[in-house]
Design an enzyme around this catalytic site. Structure first.
Site, PDB file in Angstrom:
ATOM      1  CB  SER A  77      -0.758   9.522 -12.451  1.00 53.39           C
ATOM      2  OG  SER A  77      -1.028  10.964 -12.264  1.00 53.39           O
ATOM      3  CB  CYS A 132      -4.583  13.059 -12.458  1.00 51.77           C
ATOM      4  SG  CYS A 132      -3.711  13.063 -10.963  1.00 51.77           S
ATOM      5  CG  HIS A 176       5.193  -3.820  -5.802  1.00 47.09           C
ATOM      6  ND1 HIS A 176       6.440  -3.315  -6.687  1.00 47.09           N
ATOM      7  CD2 HIS A 176       4.621  -2.717  -5.841  1.00 47.09           C
ATOM      8  CE1 HIS A 176       6.300  -2.101  -6.849  1.00 47.09           C
ATOM      9  NE2 HIS A 176       5.279  -1.650  -6.277  1.00 47.09           N
TER      10      HIS A 176
END
Lengths: 131, 131
Positions: free
Chosen positions: A75, A95, A80
């Site tokens: 995934s 996943c 940030h």
């Protein structure tokens, strides 16, 4: 930091993902404005976690701040930063029951030494389908 | 679908982000295996939301499945599909009070017609700093 009790996932119910969502505070601004350092830490953590990195995007914002997005076979991971606030927001969505995504968080934590850390762990998916 | 009450954020406390985390089920497999379509829908939704798209990564997995990662000036949007299960997992993280990220979800929903939709809305950040 929570108790990383991720080992009790049922291997017969693989159609689910684990989303770690966190915020670091009190990190040195120069670390948070260094995209090369941050991308390297994510790559190291992803490797330790046993995940497979496919592609990475790094963007340096002006006057400050960095975003790193890692596309994984399992995934994604994102980061940030807000150097002016000593803050970093990250998430890791994987996943795969063989992946240990908490090692990504631990890799960041050990390198960046946040004074404060907030973390949420979401389980996603119905867990009903055998892949 | 929740009541999108996103308008009550305090403009004096901008140092926060809104993370929408959702799963669609019951989507046609051919839609979920079409990376170009899905990237286009995200770009449309991002534009409607008033966010700024910087870069996009699209990866087609074998034998099926697509990941799209969008790097925004306001943070990121991701989408991961499992055509064999009719499922799509997405998240949208935006640090901006002028952005309306629910329009990204609505754009996907109107195009993909999921029979079932799960959504969580997380507020992130201390909301203490005036930028």
């Amino acid at each position: 930091v929570p108790d990383w009790n991720l080992e009790n996932r049922d291997p017969q119910h693989l159609f689910e993902g684990l989303h770690l969502i966190g915020e670091f505070y009190g990190v040195a601004a120069e670390l948070l404005d260094n995209g090369e350092l941050l991308a390297g830490l994510l790559q190291e953590g992803i490797s330790l976690a046993g995940a497979t990195l496919c592609q990475t995007l790094v963007k340096q914002f002006e006057p400050q701040g960095v975003t790193v997005l890692c596309l994984l076979a399992e995934s994604h991971v994102s980061l940030h930063t807000y150097p002016e606030h000593g803050a970093l927001f990250f998430d890791s969505f994987t996943c795969s029951i063989t992946c240990r995504p908490h090692l990504i968080v631990e890799t960041l934590r050990e390198a960046l030494h946040p004074s404060d850390l907030n973390l949420r762990v979401l389980r996603r998916g119905k867990g009903q389908a055998n892949i």
